[in-house]
Write a protein that holds these residues in place. Structure first.
Motif, PDB file in Angstrom:
ATOM      1  N   LEU A   1       0.876  -1.168   0.000  1.00 13.14           N
ATOM      2  CA  LEU A   1       0.000   0.000   0.000  1.00 13.14           C
ATOM      3  C   LEU A   1       0.906   1.208   0.000  1.00 13.14           C
TER       4      LEU A   1
ATOM      5  N   GLY B   1       0.866   5.666  -1.208  1.00 14.04           N
ATOM      6  CA  GLY B   1      -0.064   6.710  -1.602  1.00 14.04           C
ATOM      7  C   GLY B   1       0.576   8.073  -1.724  1.00 14.04           C
TER       8      GLY B   1
ATOM      9  N   ARG C   1      -0.591  12.451  -1.594  1.00 16.46           N
ATOM     10  CA  ARG C   1      -1.623  13.476  -1.441  1.00 16.46           C
ATOM     11  C   ARG C   1      -1.798  14.177  -2.783  1.00 16.46           C
TER      12      ARG C   1
ATOM     13  N   ALA D   1      -4.614  10.026  -1.676  1.00 15.17           N
ATOM     14  CA  ALA D   1      -5.040  10.369  -0.313  1.00 15.17           C
ATOM     15  C   ALA D   1      -5.654  11.769  -0.267  1.00 15.17           C
TER      16      ALA D   1
ATOM     17  N   GLN E   1      -6.534  13.041   3.293  1.00 17.35           N
ATOM     18  CA  GLN E   1      -5.348  13.543   3.986  1.00 17.35           C
ATOM     19  C   GLN E   1      -4.941  14.913   3.431  1.00 17.35           C
TER      20      GLN E   1
ATOM     21  N   GLN F   1      -3.779   7.680   8.509  1.00 18.39           N
ATOM     22  CA  GLN F   1      -2.832   6.945   7.669  1.00 18.39           C
ATOM     23  C   GLN F   1      -2.638   5.514   8.180  1.00 18.39           C
TER      24      GLN F   1
ATOM     25  N   ASP G   1      -5.380   3.691   6.644  1.00 17.75           N
ATOM     26  CA  ASP G   1      -5.062   3.379   5.235  1.00 17.75           C
ATOM     27  C   ASP G   1      -4.252   2.080   5.161  1.00 17.75           C
ATOM     28  N   ILE G   2      -3.202   2.064   5.978  1.00 19.54           N
ATOM     29  CA  ILE G   2      -2.233   0.969   5.857  1.00 19.54           C
ATOM     30  C   ILE G   2      -2.816  -0.353   6.360  1.00 19.54           C
TER      31      ILE G   2
ATOM     32  N   VAL H   1       5.182  -1.018   2.827  1.00 12.38           N
ATOM     33  CA  VAL H   1       4.847   0.350   2.441  1.00 12.38           C
ATOM     34  C   VAL H   1       6.095   1.020   1.869  1.00 12.38           C
TER      35      VAL H   1
ATOM     36  N   GLN I   1       8.400   9.323   6.043  1.00 10.51           N
ATOM     37  CA  GLN I   1       7.208   8.560   6.423  1.00 10.51           C
ATOM     38  C   GLN I   1       7.489   7.539   7.527  1.00 10.51           C
TER      39      GLN I   1
HETATM   40  N1  TRP Z   1       1.559  10.812   3.860  1.00 14.42           N
HETATM   41  C1  TRP Z   1       1.902  10.439   2.531  1.00 14.42           C
HETATM   42  C2  TRP Z   1       2.616  11.628   1.882  1.00 14.42           C
HETATM   43  O1  TRP Z   1       2.509  12.735   2.364  1.00 14.42           O
HETATM   44  C3  TRP Z   1       0.706  10.056   1.689  1.00 14.42           C
HETATM   45  C4  TRP Z   1      -0.033   8.851   2.213  1.00 14.42           C
HETATM   46  C5  TRP Z   1      -1.297   8.803   2.664  1.00 14.42           C
HETATM   47  C6  TRP Z   1       0.504   7.530   2.339  1.00 14.42           C
HETATM   48  N2  TRP Z   1      -1.639   7.554   3.052  1.00 14.42           N
HETATM   49  C7  TRP Z   1      -0.565   6.738   2.867  1.00 14.42           C
HETATM   50  C8  TRP Z   1       1.738   6.945   2.066  1.00 14.42           C
HETATM   51  C9  TRP Z   1      -0.373   5.393   3.160  1.00 14.42           C
HETATM   52  C10 TRP Z   1       1.932   5.602   2.339  1.00 14.42           C
HETATM   53  C11 TRP Z   1       0.864   4.830   2.883  1.00 14.42           C
HETATM   54  O2  TRP Z   1       3.254  11.450   0.872  1.00 14.42           O
END
Ligand code: TRP
Length: 382
Positions: free
Chosen positions: A12, A14, A16, A50, A53, A151, A154-155, A163, A169
């Protein structure tokens, strides 16, 4: 559950959707994602747009987030994310993520959240510092403050084992591991997976500097080459690239260290055949660097070569993007299909979570009725 003990390997990752993606994203994550996708080593890959987020610090500008969903999706598809192998999904359309966030809020303290170094530095940057004497001070929005919990949802909702993400992160993954562990302990069911982070492999992947030679390539610094930039724009940007301010005359000895032309050649040169094709007087980058350091090799010649190398990378991406842009309906359908799959996967996890917490009231009529019945009888006797 530890990621290594999981039968299925699930990715997973992601972004923004607050802007189009640039070469920093490409070397830092997109290229790797495509490689992982094509490695065949993963059972499922989800790429989360995301948007929720993104709203935690763009709540006053939802249009920006909305518009960038399609930009980011086009960026993914144009670099080779294959919708048959990776599911691209939109966070706000996945209700289980919201529900999980709410339950996880109980498993973390505000003190713990306050210690998150990524959130701390982002707060400073956005003027959410919480310091009364800060002119910029506008208070700390609870939504922004708690986004690491979202988040985590999400994961864990995807039961991600892996990830792929940047060093920034790491605190997010640590937070996710903690919450997953707490959940499994408190509710006595080993259902949530403690994910592993997969970090970039080398310095260039970690941090591609901008064309101005400063810090990191970033939208706010205005020093980016975007994946969607046209050939003219790329040419202008390469021609204006920061090189070596002490290299005034062609005959002067030059420096390759901190010289963006060479930094970018290090990052983007595919193989030595590009020399044979575009700059046959050198066999490889080493020879070219030595000539530059010795003196006699002009910036313009180097930049022209770099431009060729960049275009070999960017032109196919541009062509792929143009195809998708002409078929926006297909992109919509891809996002819809990816999100539908994500909804099914995460609803499954949410069901397990509610079951573990015994708040699955409407999932099993018989058991619940039996439970309630004996509860009523017990309390009547008491
Ligand atoms: N926080 C990550 C960023 O700013 C984006 C993100 C949102 C993300 N959910 C996630 C990354 C889950 C990895 C897994 O780039």
């Amino acid at each position: 559950m530890q990621a290594k003990d999981c039968e299925k390997k699930i990715i997973l990752t992601g972004d923004r959707p607050t802007g189009k993606l640039h070469l920093g994203h490409f070397v830092g994550s997109l290229k790797r994602r495509v490689e992982l996708q094509n490695s065949g080593k993963f059972d499922d890959i989800y790429i989360l747009v995301a948007d929720d987020q993104a709203l935690t610090d763009n709540w006053d500008n939802p249009k920006k987030v909305r518009d960038n969903i399609i930009e980011v999706a086009l960026d993914y598809l144009s670099v080779g994310i294959d919708p048959n192998k990776s599911s691209i999904c939109i966070q706000s359309a996945i209700p289980a993520l919201h529900a999980l966030t709410f339950y996880y809020m109980n498993l973390v303290t505000t003190q713990r959240l306050s210690r998150n170094p990524t959130v701390k530095s982002e707060m400073k940057l956005r003027g959410f510092s919480g310091e009364d004497n800060d002119d910029n001070e506008q208070g700390l929005p609870a939504g922004f403050f708690t986004y690491p919990v979202s988040q985590t949802a999400d994961i864990t909702a995807f039961k991600a084992t892996t990830v792929p993400a940047g060093e920034d992160q790491m605190p997010m993954i640590e937070q996710a591991r903690e919450i997953a562990r707490r959940f499994n302990t408190i509710y006595k069911k080993d259902i949530l997976v403690e994910p592993d982070i997969m970090l970039p492999e080398n310095e260039t992947q970690r941090r591609l500097p901008g064309i101005d030679g400063k810090a990191k390539m970033s939208k706010s610094l205005g020093n980016c080459i975007y994946l969607s930039d046209g050939p003219k724009t790329v040419k202008t940007k390469v021609m204006n690239m920061y090189t070596d301010p002490t290299h005034i005359n062609i005959a002067d000895p030059g420096h390759v260290e901190g010289n963006m032309v060479f930094t970018y050649l290090d990052a983007f040169l595919q193989d030595d055949s590009q020399f044979a094709e575009y700059l046959p007087e050198f066999k490889n980058l080493q020879e070219m660097k030595e000539a530059y350091e010795k003196g006699g090799l002009g910036d313009m010649k180097c930049k022209k070569f770099l431009l060729k190398v960049m275009e070999e990378l960017l032109q196919p991406i541009r062509e792929e993007r143009a195809k998708w842009e002409d078929n926006i309906g297909d992109v919509y359908d891809i996002l819809k299909a990816g999100t539908d799959k994500a909804v099914r996967t995460t609803n499954n996890t949410l069901r397990e979570v509610r079951e573990a917490m015994r708040i699955d009231y409407f999932d099993d009529r018989e058991t619940i009725l039996k439970d309630w019945d004996s509860w009523v009888k017990e309390s009547r006797e008491a």
